[in-house]
Design an enzyme around this catalytic site. Structure first.
Site: not given
Ligand code: NAP
Length: 484
Positions: A47, A213, A237, A337
């Protein structure tokens, strides 16, 4: 394998943890191995009004950290030339006009929209993509977990995305299915004749699936406290891994043939009544203890956890599959966990010999152990004679070590799965009816917990969970793998 000429992959949530830590490094590896077509762009969205150079700099720093010894300056420079950054907010239609302009520079390409954001954004993103005609042709959409909080909310998200994308365009990702040992288990089961006659109730005593974990709730208390281990790990999973172990041989490797068989397993899971939940499901929550020699605080004291929270950080349960192949074979699932080890493992325990000419108490003679993390291995344990002039038996294993045998780098799960989406192969992605069946099976557990005056049983951080977890198996005269 389908060869493709050109692709565009778009990462919603391109600035997020998952994209920077897993998705971009996965594509870098595939590029480094020469698997990405020369014509292919990676369009990362966030964003903030950053530009491509600023974004690539950030991605570079993260990738370098995560790639470790696989990082190579020249390979990165070549890879980074594929990356473009665009500012797109899920709710802002005008941003999608700009995205469409960028994509329509190359109209015939395979197009992947990877929604690596919170699920609240899936519906507006799908709607806004469709408004620009970006749901047509070779477009696919990848949905990250968690896909809903229960059956109803998952149905809602699926319906909303389904308004604009057909089921064949929707890739629900479960990265455990992309892990090499899981794929090897499929090959072991269905490319060999050796195991098939034994893969049934007559020869298998029990199955144990463990994903644990050492870390606690970290900075995600807000998300985790509303979710808990059952929704975060078991519904997706662990049940997916169970289907891979238990499914019947599919008629082909075709995506729907495989997913039909997995669905049959989920539908054959014996439903749990309220009383069953009391005796067959253990929920736990960690209290202060020590993990890997370091003291750690309890869940209730973690920043952001509401006082008196009943969220479960541990689940162990006994599942039963009501089919001719599996009736009477318990499938024990366990996740949590702040446990003793970080481990993802499937253990198939075969029955003991009906009688022994070598004396008693020889222990578990045969088991197949599939380790997914921290190491990747498949080991078949057998009893063999120790060398010497006495007949003493010892457990040894045949090691199907891919690293030794194939001398190649074992790709990360996301590499395989991203390539499958780009190629349009749905086999390792979860179909909607599978997801529904999994939610349907766990819902009585959620309902029973919500209405129970009892909270989770506490366990000391750094152990293998509450004592009730061991008792769950000992009632069947069994024990967990590490207790044997
Ligand atoms: P994160 O670090 O919190 O990143 C969230 C992303 O969403 C950011 O790039 C953010 O962009 C974007 N976002 C927020 N509001 C938005 C909007 N209004 N329009 C468009 N984009 C927007 O989350 P994450 O850890 O990467 O995880 C992303 C998803 O994958 C989640 O559903 C999470 O549960 C899932 N997941 C993550 C992991 C992991 O290892 N991290 C593993 C399995 C599943 P901005 O830069 O604009 O804030």
């Amino acid at each position: 394998m389908t060869a493709i000429d050109a692709f565009d992959i778009v990462f919603f949530g391109g600035t997020g943890d998952l994209a920077l830590r897993k998705l971009l490094p996965a594509l870098y590896h595939q590029d480094q191995d020469g698997n990405l077509p020369a014509q292919g762009r990676i369009i990362c969205l966030g964003r903030s009004p950053s530009d491509t150079a600023g974004y690539v700099e950030k991605a570079h720093a993260k990738a370098k950290e995560y790639l470790g010894s696989h990082y190579n300056e020249n390979d990165w420079t070549k890879f980074a030339s594929r990356i473009e950054y665009l500012k797109v907010d899920a709710h802002t239609e005008a941003d999608f006009v700009a995205l469409a302009e960028t994509l329509n520079q190359f109209p015939g390409r395979e197009r992947v929209f990877y929604l690596s954001t919170a699920p609240d954004f899936f519906a507006p993103i799908a709607k806004n993509l469709a408004a620009q005609g970006l749901n047509e042709g070779n477009s696919r959409v990848v949905l990250e977990k968690p896909l809903g909080h229960d059956l109803e909310s998952s149905n809602k998200i699926n319906d909303e995305v389904g308004e604009y994308f057909t089921e064949k365009q929707i890739y629900r990702i479960d990265h455990y299915l992309g892990k090499e040992p899981v794929l090897n288990l499929i090959a072991l089961r269905f490319a060999n004749t050796l195991l098939e006659p034994l893969w049934r109730r007559e020869w298998i005593r029990d199955v144990q699936i463990t994903v644990t974990e050492q870390v606690g709730v970290e900075t995600r208390a807000d998300f985790y406290d509303k979710t808990g281990a059952l929704r975060d790990m078991v519904q997706n999973h662990l049940l997916q891994l169970l289907t891979i172990v238990a499914m019947e041989p599919p008629a082909s490797i075709d995506a729907d043939a495989v997913r039909d068989e997995k669905l049959k397993v989920l539908r054959a899971l014996k439903p749990l009544s309220v009383d069953d939940v009391k005796t067959k499901v253990v929920r736990g929550q960690y209290r202060a203890g020590a993990v890997a020699g370091k003291p750690v605080i309890g869940y209730q004291d973690e920043p952001g956890v509401p006082a008196g929270s009943k969220a479960e950080t541990f689940v162990a349960l006994k599942a039963e599959i009501e089919t001719w192949r599996w009736a009477g074979v318990p499938f024990f699932l366990r996740t949590g966990k702040r446990l003793s080890e970080r481990l993802a493992q499937i253990v198939i325990n075969f029955r003991e010999a009906p009688t022994s000419i070598f004396g008693k108490n020889l222990g578990q003679p045969n088991r197949l152990v599939i380790e997914l993390q921290p190491d990747e291995s498949v080991r078949l344990y057998l009893l063999a004679k120790e060398p010497g002039n006495q007949t003493r038996l010892r457990q040894v294993y045949l090691d199907l070590d891919f690293k030794e045998t194939f001398a190649t780098r074992s790709p990360e799960a996301y590499e395989r799965l991203l390539m499958d989406v780009i190629r349009g192969d749905l086999s390792l992605f979860v179909r909607r009816d599978e997801q529904q069946a999994a939610w349907r099976w766990v819902e009585p557990i959620i309902e029973s917990w919500e209405t129970s005056p009892e909270g989770p049983k506490t366990y000391t951080a750094g152990t293998w969970g509450p004592a009730a977890s061991s008792a769950l198996l000992s009632r069947d005269g069994l024990c967990w793998y590490e207790e044997a």
